[in-house]
Design a protein around this motif. Structure first.
Motif, PDB file in Angstrom:
ATOM      1  N   MET A  76       2.969   4.093  -7.640  1.00  0.00           N
ATOM      2  CA  MET A  76       1.521   4.346  -7.564  1.00  0.00           C
ATOM      3  C   MET A  76       0.949   4.371  -8.982  1.00  0.00           C
ATOM      4  N   ASN A  77      -0.125   3.617  -9.149  1.00  0.00           N
ATOM      5  CA  ASN A  77      -0.730   3.526 -10.471  1.00  0.00           C
ATOM      6  C   ASN A  77      -1.765   4.628 -10.653  1.00  0.00           C
ATOM      7  N   LYS A  78      -1.373   5.699 -11.326  1.00  0.00           N
ATOM      8  CA  LYS A  78      -2.239   6.876 -11.454  1.00  0.00           C
ATOM      9  C   LYS A  78      -3.412   6.622 -12.383  1.00  0.00           C
ATOM     10  N   GLN A  79      -3.318   5.535 -13.136  1.00  0.00           N
ATOM     11  CA  GLN A  79      -4.428   5.242 -14.042  1.00  0.00           C
ATOM     12  C   GLN A  79      -5.584   4.513 -13.353  1.00  0.00           C
ATOM     13  N   GLN A 113      -7.003  15.881  -8.239  1.00  0.00           N
ATOM     14  CA  GLN A 113      -5.736  16.621  -8.216  1.00  0.00           C
ATOM     15  C   GLN A 113      -4.548  15.673  -8.120  1.00  0.00           C
ATOM     16  N   ARG A 114      -4.767  14.530  -7.476  1.00  0.00           N
ATOM     17  CA  ARG A 114      -3.690  13.536  -7.361  1.00  0.00           C
ATOM     18  C   ARG A 114      -3.539  12.694  -8.629  1.00  0.00           C
ATOM     19  N   GLY A 115      -4.416  12.878  -9.607  1.00  0.00           N
ATOM     20  CA  GLY A 115      -4.217  12.234 -10.904  1.00  0.00           C
ATOM     21  C   GLY A 115      -5.037  10.978 -11.166  1.00  0.00           C
ATOM     22  N   TYR A 116      -5.832  10.549 -10.192  1.00  0.00           N
ATOM     23  CA  TYR A 116      -6.652   9.355 -10.430  1.00  0.00           C
ATOM     24  C   TYR A 116      -7.780   9.670 -11.407  1.00  0.00           C
ATOM     25  N   ASN A 117      -8.283   8.616 -12.070  1.00  0.00           N
ATOM     26  CA  ASN A 117      -9.481   8.766 -12.901  1.00  0.00           C
ATOM     27  C   ASN A 117     -10.703   8.632 -12.009  1.00  0.00           C
ATOM     28  N   ILE A 118     -11.474   9.694 -11.919  1.00  0.00           N
ATOM     29  CA  ILE A 118     -12.558   9.735 -10.939  1.00  0.00           C
ATOM     30  C   ILE A 118     -13.925   9.759 -11.623  1.00  0.00           C
ATOM     31  N   THR A 119     -14.826   8.877 -11.167  1.00  0.00           N
ATOM     32  CA  THR A 119     -16.238   9.000 -11.501  1.00  0.00           C
ATOM     33  C   THR A 119     -16.986   9.327 -10.210  1.00  0.00           C
ATOM     34  N   LEU A 120     -17.628  10.482 -10.207  1.00  0.00           N
ATOM     35  CA  LEU A 120     -18.401  10.912  -9.037  1.00  0.00           C
ATOM     36  C   LEU A 120     -19.868  10.848  -9.423  1.00  0.00           C
ATOM     37  N   ILE A 121     -20.649  10.044  -8.693  1.00  0.00           N
ATOM     38  CA  ILE A 121     -22.012   9.766  -9.129  1.00  0.00           C
ATOM     39  C   ILE A 121     -22.992  10.124  -8.015  1.00  0.00           C
ATOM     40  N   GLU A 122     -24.101  10.760  -8.412  1.00  0.00           N
ATOM     41  CA  GLU A 122     -25.014  11.344  -7.427  1.00  0.00           C
ATOM     42  C   GLU A 122     -26.457  10.971  -7.768  1.00  0.00           C
ATOM     43  N   TRP A 167     -14.835   0.674   8.556  1.00  0.00           N
ATOM     44  CA  TRP A 167     -15.344   1.500   7.459  1.00  0.00           C
ATOM     45  C   TRP A 167     -14.943   0.945   6.090  1.00  0.00           C
ATOM     46  N   HIS A 168     -13.906   0.099   6.116  1.00  0.00           N
ATOM     47  CA  HIS A 168     -13.379  -0.369   4.826  1.00  0.00           C
ATOM     48  C   HIS A 168     -13.617  -1.865   4.650  1.00  0.00           C
ATOM     49  N   TYR A 169     -13.518  -2.303   3.392  1.00  0.00           N
ATOM     50  CA  TYR A 169     -13.458  -3.725   3.105  1.00  0.00           C
ATOM     51  C   TYR A 169     -12.210  -3.958   2.256  1.00  0.00           C
ATOM     52  N   GLN A 170     -11.259  -4.664   2.861  1.00  0.00           N
ATOM     53  CA  GLN A 170      -9.973  -4.933   2.193  1.00  0.00           C
ATOM     54  C   GLN A 170      -9.427  -3.656   1.536  1.00  0.00           C
ATOM     55  N   ASP A 171      -8.940  -3.761   0.286  1.00  0.00           N
ATOM     56  CA  ASP A 171      -8.494  -2.550  -0.410  1.00  0.00           C
ATOM     57  C   ASP A 171      -9.533  -2.148  -1.461  1.00  0.00           C
ATOM     58  N   HIS A 172     -10.791  -2.586  -1.223  1.00  0.00           N
ATOM     59  CA  HIS A 172     -11.831  -2.369  -2.215  1.00  0.00           C
ATOM     60  C   HIS A 172     -12.639  -1.096  -1.984  1.00  0.00           C
ATOM     61  N   THR A 173     -13.119  -0.927  -0.745  1.00  0.00           N
ATOM     62  CA  THR A 173     -14.118   0.118  -0.491  1.00  0.00           C
ATOM     63  C   THR A 173     -13.848   0.837   0.833  1.00  0.00           C
ATOM     64  N   LEU A 174     -14.326   2.074   0.921  1.00  0.00           N
ATOM     65  CA  LEU A 174     -14.199   2.847   2.163  1.00  0.00           C
ATOM     66  C   LEU A 174     -15.403   3.776   2.312  1.00  0.00           C
ATOM     67  N   LEU A 198      -2.581  10.015   4.514  1.00  0.00           N
ATOM     68  CA  LEU A 198      -2.277   8.577   4.460  1.00  0.00           C
ATOM     69  C   LEU A 198      -1.934   8.148   3.036  1.00  0.00           C
ATOM     70  N   ILE A 199      -2.634   8.717   2.057  1.00  0.00           N
ATOM     71  CA  ILE A 199      -2.321   8.406   0.650  1.00  0.00           C
ATOM     72  C   ILE A 199      -0.893   8.838   0.344  1.00  0.00           C
ATOM     73  N   GLU A 200      -0.528  10.011   0.860  1.00  0.00           N
ATOM     74  CA  GLU A 200       0.830  10.535   0.659  1.00  0.00           C
ATOM     75  C   GLU A 200       1.879   9.593   1.258  1.00  0.00           C
ATOM     76  N   ASN A 201       1.557   9.048   2.451  1.00  0.00           N
ATOM     77  CA  ASN A 201       2.528   8.202   3.171  1.00  0.00           C
ATOM     78  C   ASN A 201       2.589   6.770   2.678  1.00  0.00           C
ATOM     79  N   HIS A 202       1.528   6.289   2.078  1.00  0.00           N
ATOM     80  CA  HIS A 202       1.473   4.859   1.720  1.00  0.00           C
ATOM     81  C   HIS A 202       1.122   4.688   0.247  1.00  0.00           C
ATOM     82  N   LYS A 203       1.812   5.444  -0.569  1.00  0.00           N
ATOM     83  CA  LYS A 203       1.592   5.495  -2.017  1.00  0.00           C
ATOM     84  C   LYS A 203       0.905   4.240  -2.606  1.00  0.00           C
ATOM     85  N   GLY A 204      -0.352   4.365  -2.918  1.00  0.00           N
ATOM     86  CA  GLY A 204      -1.024   3.317  -3.681  1.00  0.00           C
ATOM     87  C   GLY A 204      -1.372   2.051  -2.922  1.00  0.00           C
ATOM     88  N   ASN A 205      -0.945   1.937  -1.666  1.00  0.00           N
ATOM     89  CA  ASN A 205      -1.270   0.750  -0.881  1.00  0.00           C
ATOM     90  C   ASN A 205      -2.612   0.961  -0.180  1.00  0.00           C
TER      91      ASN A 205
END
Lengths: 470, 470
Positions: free
Chosen positions: B1-4, B25-34, B296-303, B333-340
């Motif tokens: 899993m690519n944490k970066q 908490q899982r280590g991803y770089n997050i931008t939260l925009i409002e 709800w999703h488009y490929q592995d791009h958006t959800l 699901l993130i836990e079960n399918h690391k990074g996919n």
């Protein structure tokens, strides 16, 4: 009634052209505007003739505007479904036991052109082409158009605006995006797409297979159908899953795979289709969806009609017929509420929707029936029995198909309620061998009527109980 | 899993802030925009505290991110519904026979602020305010924003984009308008709107009526509810038809009419609401709707998540809880399918929808129950019986309400199926006097379980028959 009112109709497809003709006959000043070129001058179907099935609800509308005889000359009667099995065997399953009950294949282009000619012959009707509606300011009764050639933007103001601009309606999009009232809306797609193919005429415009039938190759998970054209050709449509099953639109990617698919599933059709591969890879795969919305009107300003209000899947052959019936229903309201557009629109939007919702659901029923059940022995027994009942008791029995297709004086919703209950009753009676084709028909009819009534009563009771017990 | 990986989350409401915290908490770089200002600095609620009911599914999510104790200090337990009749009489109908099962009132603003603080404390999470998303180019994983103050337009690129931007989601609008895949969508509004009112605190922040209850004034065609706030006030909500009935939002146009309405229908509430007229005419009337869509999703791009994917009516107090549960389900699901991400999104979109569809339908059930049935004698008998069963057999019986609200380890769909069947069984048994509150509880439970099973079996059978016989 102010006959000098200016009415703008956006979209000159089948519904818009008929509406323009009828309102023109009523004396209104009509502007009918279409985004595509004039199909009477430019071939916009790219060489393929797309045909439709017209039946009694559509014919009733043609009678209303007095062109039923002209339409008849464009029609090819289809007396039943010609079922093709994988060995190439065929049998005809008639649509009704009454000889005068059949549907007809008609060219979308020819019929639209006829309606346009009739409308244009009235001095108070003007047709404009090549102008795409970008937006409808429904509060101010103004629509904005862009000219395809010049890109010039123009605005048309009217006393009343109708949106007959199909499933992608710009009036409906304006309702949705402007959020000036609470607009209920849904679009739902099937997991199936469709692709148009063709069987070309034999020499001297002869038909390569039975002319007076709607051909079906039912295969459970998918199906092929073919409708005759006046020039001896057939328009063939493949309905197939996008990505499920052994063969689907996603994996049919090479000429070899397409040929293998047709050899295995539709060998008799393949023999009549030397252009299959060209057709398959040149023609688009299109989606199948249902659009529902409400309300259809905004005050006394605007009204959605036809596919713009209720786009449905094509499996009952009722899309055009439902749109034509919209015009008949609206016309009766105009007659009853002289010039009171708000009452006309409100009543139309309120009372018509249960019927267009019903035909949307019936279309999905018929997809299951066509792709699966028409080849099922018990379904065939049911149809044989129903045809016999219709022949023997022409005034006492009508199948669901006949109620929907040939009984234009009852609404789709009533046809659905009665028809579904009958189907349930007969299939159940046949399955448990309570009735058979060899029994006395009179007593069979009596049992079917009793059981149908029981099912309808029980459904009503269940509805009440559920409402009570939530 | 690519944490970066860089993750963009659009919308910092309850769902987006929780998602940012968990993915942070899982280590991803997050931008939260409002799009709105920072609610921790600017009072964006215009002086009114809007509160919500948090229950076990929501609490489970708070435990996942380890802030359940901090949340608890914001909560006011509500042990049941305090029913008010038109004479001002009250009685408490408990939510459960198990003492640890209750819901809690919590301020939307306080809870969102807590989640934001927790997320922002992580060095890999960045919060940005006052930027409204105009469009998401989901094919290229780019979102475009406009700054409220400067009007400057900026674009953010990310590896994965989440749309937690509520019922008006701009990611969902991009799915809808770009037509790059078949997107099923529906929005349906109730004929009812709502308006927020208030009961102010007594002296020293005391509560003017029972603190630990959700107050309901059920009146059949409409209702008033009130939830407590930490400062001693209550947020009151009126649910009323737009245009039906003797009193509705369209005809309550003068202070006199509003006062007359409250005097007649909610006299005890009126006494606690000296600011009624100001509140009524200053606060907006808002619509109540349900939004469903798929995928709800488009490929592995958006959800899409939370209200952006499934906005529901508020009557089960489960909108926030469902959104929080989205994060719990996604996290597993993130836990079960690391990074996919494609597998994660596809599985989430597919398996979660039946549950969010169920809670949407349950919310409508509960509206009928709250405005009508809670004051109905047979419904009250049912609740009394259920509470007794839950007390006597804490591990053997859970009402529909308890299944939905307090049983976070079964899905909403299962809770709905079981709960609706139980309700039907009990109401039927009581109506026909096959059981009564005075019977031996053990035998009552046995009969209810039997009848419930029969109803579920019959429903399953009916479903099969209908699928067969269409």
């Amino acid at each position: 009634m102010n006959k000098q009112q200016n009415i703008l109709i956006i979209g000159a497809g089948l519904c818009g052209a008929l509406l323009a003709l009828r309102l023109g006959q009523r004396g209104y000043n009509i502007t009918l505007i279409e985004m595509r070129p004039d199909l009477r001058k430019v071939d916009i179907s790219e060489g393929r003739s797309i045909n439709l099935a017209i039946s009694d609800r559509g014919i009733k509308a043609m009678k209303l505007v007095g062109i039923q005889n002209k339409v008849k000359s464009l029609c090819i009667p289809m007396l039943g479904r010609m079922i093709h099995d994988t060995d190439g065997n065929t049998f005809l399953s008639k649509y009704s036991g009454r000889d005068h009950e059949y549907i007809s294949s008609v060219s979308r282009q020819d019929l639209t052109a006829l309606l346009m000619n009739e409308a244009e012959a009235l001095e108070n009707v003007t047709l404009i082409f090549n102008k795409k509606c970008k937006h409808v300011d429904f509060e101010n009764k103004q629509a904005t158009f862009i000219d395809y050639a010049t890109k010039a933007v123009s605005t048309i103001q009217a006393d009343v605006i109708f949106g007959t601009d199909g499933a992608g309606s710009s009036l409906r999009k304006s309702y949705y995006s402007e959020r000036k009232f609470l607009f209920n809306f849904s679009q739902n797609f099937l997991k199936y797409g469709y692709k148009e193919l063709s069987i070309l005429p034999a020499e001297n415009n002869a038909y390569k297979t039975e002319k007076n039938a709607l051909h079906i190759w039912p295969r459970g998970d998918f199906m092929l159908i073919a409708l005759p054209n006046l020039d001896g050709s057939f328009t063939v449509t493949l309905f197939l899953s996008y990505d499920q099953g052994s063969f689907n639109f996603s994996n049919l990617t090479t000429p070899e795979m397409v040929t293998r698919f047709f050899e295995k599933e539709f060998p008799d059709a393949l023999k009549l289709m030397p252009h299959l591969i060209d057709d398959f890879f040149n023609n688009p795969t299109s989606p199948l969806g249902t659009i529902k919305c409400s309300p259809w009107h905004y005050q006394d300003h605007t009204l959605l009609m036809g596919d713009a209000a209720h786009a449905i899947a094509p499996f009952y052959g009722q899309g055009m017929n439902a749109s034509f019936e919209d015009v008949v229903v609206l016309d009766a309201l105009i007659e009853n509420h002289k010039g009171n557009w708000e009452t006309i629109f409100k009543t139309f939007s309120k009372t018509r929707k249960k019927d267009t919702d019903a035909i949307a659901d019936l279309a999905i029923d018929n997809f299951l029936e066509m792709k699966e059940h028409v080849s099922d022995p018990i379904f065939q027994e049911k149809r044989k029995l129903e045809i016999a009942l219709e022949k023997e008791f022409p005034n006492k029995y009508a199948s669901k198909y006949a109620l929907v297709t040939f009984n234009e004086n009852i609404g789709y919703h009533e046809a659905m309620t009665q028809g579904r209950a009958q189907d349930k009753a007969i299939l159940n009676l046949l399955k448990h061998k309570y009735i058979s084709f060899d029994d006395d028909l009179k007593s069979v009819l009596k049992i079917i009527k009793q059981d149908t009534k029981k099912i309808i009563d029980k459904d009503n009771l269940l509805k009440n109980i559920e409402e009570e017990s939530i």
